[in-house]
Design a protein around this motif. Structure first.
Motif, PDB file in Angstrom:
ATOM      1  N   THR A  62      27.716  55.094  39.471  1.00 13.61           N
ATOM      2  CA  THR A  62      27.188  54.110  38.526  1.00 13.61           C
ATOM      3  C   THR A  62      28.144  52.926  38.454  1.00 13.61           C
ATOM      4  O   THR A  62      29.363  53.083  38.513  1.00 13.61           O
ATOM      5  CB  THR A  62      27.009  54.706  37.112  1.00 13.61           C
ATOM      6  N   LEU A  63      27.562  51.755  38.353  1.00  9.32           N
ATOM      7  CA  LEU A  63      28.311  50.515  38.144  1.00  9.32           C
ATOM      8  C   LEU A  63      27.683  49.826  36.956  1.00  9.32           C
ATOM      9  O   LEU A  63      26.498  49.482  36.987  1.00  9.32           O
ATOM     10  CB  LEU A  63      28.244  49.625  39.383  1.00  9.32           C
TER      11      LEU A  63
ATOM     12  N   ALA B  27      36.033  47.767  39.398  1.00  8.28           N
ATOM     13  CA  ALA B  27      36.690  48.770  38.557  1.00  8.28           C
ATOM     14  C   ALA B  27      36.374  48.578  37.084  1.00  8.28           C
ATOM     15  O   ALA B  27      36.476  49.529  36.295  1.00  8.28           O
ATOM     16  CB  ALA B  27      38.195  48.746  38.782  1.00  8.28           C
ATOM     17  N   HIS B  28      35.959  47.375  36.687  1.00  2.76           N
ATOM     18  CA  HIS B  28      35.576  47.137  35.291  1.00  2.76           C
ATOM     19  C   HIS B  28      34.378  47.992  34.891  1.00  2.76           C
ATOM     20  O   HIS B  28      34.209  48.297  33.702  1.00  2.76           O
ATOM     21  CB  HIS B  28      35.243  45.663  35.066  1.00  2.76           C
ATOM     22  N   GLY B  29      33.534  48.345  35.859  1.00  3.95           N
ATOM     23  CA  GLY B  29      32.326  49.068  35.496  1.00  3.95           C
ATOM     24  C   GLY B  29      32.097  50.343  36.266  1.00  3.95           C
ATOM     25  O   GLY B  29      31.028  50.953  36.148  1.00  3.95           O
ATOM     26  N   CYS B  30      33.085  50.769  37.069  1.00  6.19           N
ATOM     27  CA  CYS B  30      32.920  51.958  37.905  1.00  6.19           C
ATOM     28  C   CYS B  30      34.101  52.890  37.693  1.00  6.19           C
ATOM     29  O   CYS B  30      35.259  52.446  37.731  1.00  6.19           O
ATOM     30  CB  CYS B  30      32.809  51.559  39.374  1.00  6.19           C
ATOM     31  N   SER B  31      33.827  54.177  37.523  1.00 12.49           N
ATOM     32  CA  SER B  31      34.893  55.139  37.237  1.00 12.49           C
ATOM     33  C   SER B  31      35.545  55.704  38.488  1.00 12.49           C
ATOM     34  O   SER B  31      36.524  56.445  38.397  1.00 12.49           O
ATOM     35  CB  SER B  31      34.343  56.297  36.389  1.00 12.49           C
ATOM     36  N   LEU B  32      35.028  55.380  39.673  1.00 14.92           N
ATOM     37  CA  LEU B  32      35.633  55.876  40.908  1.00 14.92           C
ATOM     38  C   LEU B  32      37.014  55.268  41.126  1.00 14.92           C
ATOM     39  O   LEU B  32      37.284  54.138  40.707  1.00 14.92           O
ATOM     40  CB  LEU B  32      34.762  55.523  42.117  1.00 14.92           C
ATOM     41  N   ASP B  33      37.884  56.010  41.807  1.00 13.74           N
ATOM     42  CA  ASP B  33      39.146  55.458  42.273  1.00 13.74           C
ATOM     43  C   ASP B  33      38.825  54.641  43.521  1.00 13.74           C
ATOM     44  O   ASP B  33      38.492  55.188  44.576  1.00 13.74           O
ATOM     45  CB  ASP B  33      40.111  56.591  42.609  1.00 13.74           C
ATOM     46  N   LEU B  34      38.914  53.324  43.418  1.00 12.22           N
ATOM     47  CA  LEU B  34      38.512  52.438  44.494  1.00 12.22           C
ATOM     48  C   LEU B  34      39.674  52.025  45.390  1.00 12.22           C
ATOM     49  O   LEU B  34      39.499  51.170  46.264  1.00 12.22           O
ATOM     50  CB  LEU B  34      37.848  51.180  43.910  1.00 12.22           C
TER      51      LEU B  34
ATOM     52  N   ASP C  35      29.277  37.937  34.643  1.00 11.68           N
ATOM     53  CA  ASP C  35      30.037  37.968  33.400  1.00 11.68           C
ATOM     54  C   ASP C  35      31.444  38.513  33.646  1.00 11.68           C
ATOM     55  O   ASP C  35      32.435  37.946  33.171  1.00 11.68           O
ATOM     56  CB  ASP C  35      29.309  38.810  32.363  1.00 11.68           C
ATOM     57  N   ALA C  36      31.544  39.617  34.409  1.00 11.83           N
ATOM     58  CA  ALA C  36      32.847  40.200  34.702  1.00 11.83           C
ATOM     59  C   ALA C  36      33.699  39.257  35.534  1.00 11.83           C
ATOM     60  O   ALA C  36      34.937  39.252  35.425  1.00 11.83           O
ATOM     61  CB  ALA C  36      32.671  41.534  35.424  1.00 11.83           C
ATOM     62  N   ALA C  37      33.072  38.425  36.369  1.00 15.95           N
ATOM     63  CA  ALA C  37      33.803  37.496  37.233  1.00 15.95           C
ATOM     64  C   ALA C  37      34.463  36.372  36.462  1.00 15.95           C
ATOM     65  O   ALA C  37      35.358  35.692  36.993  1.00 15.95           O
ATOM     66  CB  ALA C  37      32.862  36.915  38.291  1.00 15.95           C
ATOM     67  N   LEU C  38      34.046  36.142  35.215  1.00 18.10           N
ATOM     68  CA  LEU C  38      34.643  35.061  34.433  1.00 18.10           C
ATOM     69  C   LEU C  38      36.151  35.232  34.285  1.00 18.10           C
ATOM     70  O   LEU C  38      36.886  34.254  34.148  1.00 18.10           O
ATOM     71  CB  LEU C  38      33.987  34.995  33.045  1.00 18.10           C
TER      72      LEU C  38
ATOM     73  N   GLN D 287      22.631  52.860  38.483  1.00 24.53           N
ATOM     74  CA  GLN D 287      22.810  53.717  39.647  1.00 24.53           C
ATOM     75  C   GLN D 287      22.900  52.851  40.902  1.00 24.53           C
ATOM     76  O   GLN D 287      22.046  51.998  41.142  1.00 24.53           O
ATOM     77  CB  GLN D 287      21.632  54.676  39.775  1.00 24.53           C
ATOM     78  N   VAL D 288      23.933  53.074  41.694  1.00 23.79           N
ATOM     79  CA  VAL D 288      24.137  52.289  42.917  1.00 23.79           C
ATOM     80  C   VAL D 288      24.621  53.201  44.031  1.00 23.79           C
ATOM     81  O   VAL D 288      25.072  54.324  43.794  1.00 23.79           O
ATOM     82  CB  VAL D 288      25.158  51.146  42.711  1.00 23.79           C
ATOM     83  N   VAL D 289      24.540  52.689  45.251  1.00 24.56           N
ATOM     84  CA  VAL D 289      25.258  53.267  46.385  1.00 24.56           C
ATOM     85  C   VAL D 289      26.327  52.254  46.759  1.00 24.56           C
ATOM     86  O   VAL D 289      26.019  51.090  47.042  1.00 24.56           O
ATOM     87  CB  VAL D 289      24.331  53.542  47.584  1.00 24.56           C
ATOM     88  N   LEU D 290      27.573  52.690  46.734  1.00 20.38           N
ATOM     89  CA  LEU D 290      28.708  51.797  46.950  1.00 20.38           C
ATOM     90  C   LEU D 290      29.316  52.093  48.317  1.00 20.38           C
ATOM     91  O   LEU D 290      29.608  53.258  48.637  1.00 20.38           O
ATOM     92  CB  LEU D 290      29.743  52.013  45.840  1.00 20.38           C
ATOM     93  N   VAL D 291      29.503  51.042  49.119  1.00 15.12           N
ATOM     94  CA  VAL D 291      29.976  51.207  50.496  1.00 15.12           C
ATOM     95  C   VAL D 291      31.074  50.184  50.784  1.00 15.12           C
ATOM     96  O   VAL D 291      30.794  48.977  50.828  1.00 15.12           O
ATOM     97  CB  VAL D 291      28.831  51.014  51.514  1.00 15.12           C
ATOM     98  N   PRO D 292      32.328  50.611  50.983  1.00 11.18           N
ATOM     99  CA  PRO D 292      33.358  49.662  51.410  1.00 11.18           C
ATOM    100  C   PRO D 292      33.024  49.107  52.793  1.00 11.18           C
ATOM    101  O   PRO D 292      32.556  49.833  53.669  1.00 11.18           O
ATOM    102  CB  PRO D 292      34.640  50.511  51.459  1.00 11.18           C
ATOM    103  N   ARG D 293      33.285  47.827  52.997  1.00 12.84           N
ATOM    104  CA  ARG D 293      33.027  47.215  54.298  1.00 12.84           C
ATOM    105  C   ARG D 293      34.101  47.604  55.304  1.00 12.84           C
ATOM    106  O   ARG D 293      35.255  47.847  54.946  1.00 12.84           O
ATOM    107  CB  ARG D 293      32.992  45.691  54.179  1.00 12.84           C
ATOM    108  N   ASP D 294      33.716  47.613  56.572  1.00 12.48           N
ATOM    109  CA  ASP D 294      34.690  47.794  57.637  1.00 12.48           C
ATOM    110  C   ASP D 294      35.439  46.491  57.877  1.00 12.48           C
ATOM    111  O   ASP D 294      35.006  45.423  57.452  1.00 12.48           O
ATOM    112  CB  ASP D 294      33.982  48.205  58.933  1.00 12.48           C
ATOM    113  N   GLY D 295      36.557  46.584  58.568  1.00 16.61           N
ATOM    114  CA  GLY D 295      37.283  45.384  58.947  1.00 16.61           C
ATOM    115  C   GLY D 295      38.421  45.068  57.993  1.00 16.61           C
ATOM    116  O   GLY D 295      38.679  45.780  57.021  1.00 16.61           O
TER     117      GLY D 295
END
Length: 209
Positions: free
Chosen positions: A158-159, A137-144, A194-197, A163-171
């Motif tokens: 975009t992240l 969410a720090h770099g993506c405007s989608l409601d996650l 950097d964001a993980a810090l 440009q990316v393709v973002l896919v939530p995992r199953d499970g």
């Protein structure tokens, strides 16, 4: 037969980040898991979703291509991502790209369709853990939020301006695939570290600096 010979002696786009991803994962205390999923098979399929080629591909995959925008269909270790009204990305395990492309080409035969191996264009990042959504969410405007963007969904977005393709995992384990062009993979890996810090305060520096 898996085409593992294609990977012998090759380095994935983010091979040099493996150690830093592992350190960030440890330093987060379980809040995050960062890793590359290299060499996944990725085959682009373009066809009329109401035509005979779509039926042939469904038989070859064992499940139909998803008809709804920004959705994912899965089966037999494969995932088909909706990219457009007549375009899908079929993703399979590493080492299966040649077999997967041949299987889909044979299925469509001389019908009006296009099947192209695009495995070398992108690599895949795994961003998982309880804080995965916060990190992205720090770099993506989608409601996650999982009610809006949960398993069975995908999006071209975009992240951190990449440009990316973002896919939530199953499970039950929270996490995402982030498919990114190989040429932008290093930039995005550095941004994620950097964001993980924020989630590794008081622990060893995951960047290894």
């Amino acid at each position: 037969m898996a085409d593992t010979a294609h990977h012998v002696g090759l380095l994935s786009p983010l091979s040099q980040y493996a150690g830093r991803f592992a350190r960030a994962t440890r330093a987060s205390g379980g809040a995050l898991r960062l890793a590359e999923l290299p060499f996944l098979a990725q085959v682009n399929v373009r066809l009329d979703p109401k035509g005979p080629a779509a039926d042939a591909v469904a038989l070859a995959l064992g499940f139909p291509l998803p008809p709804q925008p920004n959705t994912v269909a899965r089966g037999g270790g494969l995932a088909a991502l909706w990219l457009g009204p007549d375009e899908w990305l079929v993703v399979g395990p590493a080492g299966t790209r040649t077999h997967l492309e041949a299987r889909l080409r044979e299925a469509v035969g001389d019908r009006h369709a296009a099947v192209v191996d695009v495995s070398a264009q992108r690599t895949t990042l795994l961003v998982a853990g309880a804080r995965a959504r916060e990190l992205l969410a720090h770099g993506c405007s989608l409601d996650l939020h999982p009610r809006t963007f949960g398993a069975g969904r995908c999006a071209q977005t975009t992240l951190a301006r990449a440009q990316v393709v973002l896919v939530p995992r199953d499970g039950c384990r929270p996490g995402f695939w982030v498919l990114v062009c190989s040429s932008f993979a290093g930039y995005l890996a550095a941004w994620l570290l950097d964001a993980a810090l924020e989630y590794t305060q008081g622990r060893a520096d995951p960047t290894g600096a």
